[in-house]
Design a protein around this motif. Sequence first.
Motif, PDB file in Angstrom:
ATOM      1  N   ARG A   2      -5.445  10.632  -0.365  1.00 18.13           N
ATOM      2  CA  ARG A   2      -6.865  10.837  -0.600  1.00 18.13           C
ATOM      3  C   ARG A   2      -7.638  12.212  -0.186  1.00 18.13           C
ATOM      4  N   THR A  25      -2.726  -1.312   3.513  1.00 15.96           N
ATOM      5  CA  THR A  25      -3.557  -1.371   2.215  1.00 15.96           C
ATOM      6  C   THR A  25      -4.904  -0.566   2.635  1.00 15.96           C
ATOM      7  N   GLY A  70       0.814  -1.389   0.149  1.00 19.29           N
ATOM      8  CA  GLY A  70      -0.031  -0.067  -0.008  1.00 19.29           C
ATOM      9  C   GLY A  70       0.927   1.343  -0.034  1.00 19.29           C
ATOM     10  N   ILE A 110      -8.399   7.958   9.567  1.00 17.64           N
ATOM     11  CA  ILE A 110      -8.023   9.360   9.471  1.00 17.64           C
ATOM     12  C   ILE A 110      -6.447   9.518   9.038  1.00 17.64           C
ATOM     13  N   GLN A 111      -6.362  10.676   8.539  1.00 14.73           N
ATOM     14  CA  GLN A 111      -4.820  10.744   8.155  1.00 14.73           C
ATOM     15  C   GLN A 111      -3.819  10.636   9.467  1.00 14.73           C
ATOM     16  N   ASP A 168      -1.075  -0.490  -5.873  1.00 11.73           N
ATOM     17  CA  ASP A 168      -2.006  -0.991  -6.920  1.00 11.73           C
ATOM     18  C   ASP A 168      -2.535   0.047  -7.636  1.00 11.73           C
ATOM     19  N   GLU A 169      -2.317   1.470  -7.324  1.00 13.63           N
ATOM     20  CA  GLU A 169      -2.894   2.692  -8.088  1.00 13.63           C
ATOM     21  C   GLU A 169      -1.639   3.094  -8.885  1.00 13.63           C
ATOM     22  N   TRP A 186     -13.233   8.029  -3.717  1.00 13.06           N
ATOM     23  CA  TRP A 186     -12.190   7.389  -2.804  1.00 13.06           C
ATOM     24  C   TRP A 186     -10.950   7.604  -3.639  1.00 13.06           C
ATOM     25  N   ALA A 197       0.246   5.968   5.161  1.00 10.37           N
ATOM     26  CA  ALA A 197       0.876   5.275   6.071  1.00 10.37           C
ATOM     27  C   ALA A 197       1.987   4.438   5.477  1.00 10.37           C
ATOM     28  N   ILE A 257     -17.211  16.570   3.296  1.00 12.44           N
ATOM     29  CA  ILE A 257     -15.817  16.994   2.600  1.00 12.44           C
ATOM     30  C   ILE A 257     -16.504  16.944   0.999  1.00 12.44           C
ATOM     31  N   ALA A 303      -1.165  -7.241  -3.866  1.00  9.14           N
ATOM     32  CA  ALA A 303      -0.887  -8.160  -3.113  1.00  9.14           C
ATOM     33  C   ALA A 303      -2.215  -9.056  -3.219  1.00  9.14           C
ATOM     34  N   ASP A 359      -5.417   2.966   7.819  1.00 15.64           N
ATOM     35  CA  ASP A 359      -6.920   2.787   7.791  1.00 15.64           C
ATOM     36  C   ASP A 359      -7.467   1.287   7.839  1.00 15.64           C
TER      37      ASP A 359
END
Lengths: 157, 414
Positions: free
Chosen positions: B41, B105, B7, B290-291, B33-34, B126, B11, B155, B78, B273
């Motif tokens: 985000r 992740t 991920g 949360i961040q 995976d992005e 997201w 984090a 938000i 993964a 998360d």
Amino acid sequence: MQKSLLIDPDKCTSCLQCEMACSFEHEGAFNPAKSRIKIFEFEHGRRAIPYTCTQCAEAWCLHACPVEALVRNQATGAVEVKEDVCVGCKVCTIACPFGTINYNQSTGKVAKCDLCGGDPQCAAACPTGAITYVDSDWTGYERMKQWAVKTDNRPQA
Amino acid sequence: MNYVILGAGPAGVIAAETLRRTDPNGSVTIVGDEREAPYSRMAIPYLLADNIKPAGTHLRHGAGHYDKLGITLRPGRAARIDGAAKSVTLEDGGKISFDKLLIATGSRPTRPPIPGIDLAGIESCWTLKDAAAIAARAKPGGRVVLMGAGFIGCIILEALHARKVDLTVVEMADRMVARMMDKTGGDMIGRWCERQGVKVMTSTRVTAIEKSKNGLRLALDGGRHLEADLVVCATGVAPNVRFLEASGVKTEFGVLVDHHLASSVANVYAAGDVAQGPEMITGKTEVHAIQPTASEHGRIAALNMAGQPTHYRGSLSMNVLNTLGLVSSSFGQWQGVPGGTMVEKADPDHSRYLRLCFRDDVVVGALALGLTQHVGVLRGLVQTGIRLGPWKQRLMGDPNLVMHAYLDRTKGLA
Ligand SMILES: Cc1cc2nc3c(=O)[nH]c(=O)nc-3n(C[C@H](O)[C@H](O)[C@H](O)COP(=O)(O)OP(=O)(O)OC[C@H]3O[C@@H](n4cnc5c(N)ncnc54)[C@H](O)[C@@H]3O)c2cc1C
Ligand code: SF4
């Protein structure tokens, strides 16, 4: 030798010269409401505490920022806001346990003390020596660091 | 030491940087995976509002940041992990071995199980990909229905409003941001939004969605209907743990971790998360998506992985929200704790509100509306557990003195 703001509340007469100087330096206008250093009065002005960021080592604000808009100035040690990168999410304002980085609704960004790049105007303006800019070793900086540690995630001694 | 991180969100990236600092000779790989460079985000709403370009969402801006640090970014997803063999299998068939593994992740958006929920024109918000899909359809004057007025929903609401769409919010709970605001605060936010032309429907459920002649038709409970060109779904998120099913890594809602962010399997940690870790006040395990928690988790997990045992006191739920100019925030146990006390002061005419919750003379939670100056002190009070002494009684009379209480008790030593 890095320098820090040394604040001695006992000398503060709450004349607000520091707030004026700070807002003029950063906002171009004498507007205490926009100052990054704040005078808090107690007992109807008989006692006052000047309060601003200590550029703490933990830099809670910096680590919480999602887009790296907060960076440490290696020369002054101050954590500075890069206004062109800041998206105004305000996460730093709740992450800082001292409450010394604040959202400015008119710019949509946050503002904090940046030590004026190494020539802090609050210290220059203070007529009583309640705010001075001195070598970090002198400032009771160690005491401040101890305090900062108390808020850390490490178990408390 | 060979570190692998799954991920590439906040984090994962903060963990990688901390590993590099702590163990300069270790090998650090992030599997993500992005498509995009690692981003936050959190910055998506500002992209949707056209305040920034996609690069403005990136976690790090320096050219070659990861290369310079010797952090390898490995595209891939993964599929499963094997704790005993210390290996990760990717969906593309690749295999990566590790000495220490971090699961970072994140979470994924969930949708309510109602007919038509997967029709074209219904988007989650997201990822950067989602944001592009929403931007393409959210045109000025377009009819947009936002499902869910939770924290994330609110938000996005701000960003959609900035796109000048004709906006309706449908929320199941009896108020907006029910998980970060009590009724007083949530209702103030609701009225504020209505005054700015957003239609707010609380205590309302969408029961079905179908295609209509020129868009989508949403059925609401009570027999009403709404027409929309775009539906944005912000009805909740869940940790990405499915790939761990056969791994032996214990999960409940998220990956269960202890005070060192270690999972139930040796050498495997989790952060952000996806992690269900100790909460600071109650000691129960919780997912705080949360961040600030992602960032703290990432750093502390990495220190432990690199052989610097570091105890984590636990995460503190905290949020700050801007709904069309009204700033609200929440900290810790704002619902109060058993045997505790609380004080509230509301000024609905000026959309200002402050609630403080105490255990003895210690603040354990807070809510604020319309407060932007020194708001972090509310976190400081909860986190440090400063005893307020005589200030407790004064605050029960006027909670707005909280900054004075803090300064007097700490003598201004930030
Ligand atoms: C629109 C929006 C607004 C937000 N606003 C706020 C806010 O104002 N304040 C706040 O505190 N938080 C906010 N958040 C929440 C915040 O973004 C998250 O808490 C944070 O991103 C968590 O970081 P993370 O690294 O744990 O997970 P993520 O950022 O989700 O990163 C995890 C990464 O892992 C990838 N991944 C998943 N599965 C796999 C796999 N099997 N293999 C490889 N990679 C995988 C994911 O695709 C993702 O790239 C917001 C979120 C959104 C969507
Ligand atoms: S408000 Fe700006 S500086 Fe603060 S965390 Fe958000 S982007 Fe970073």
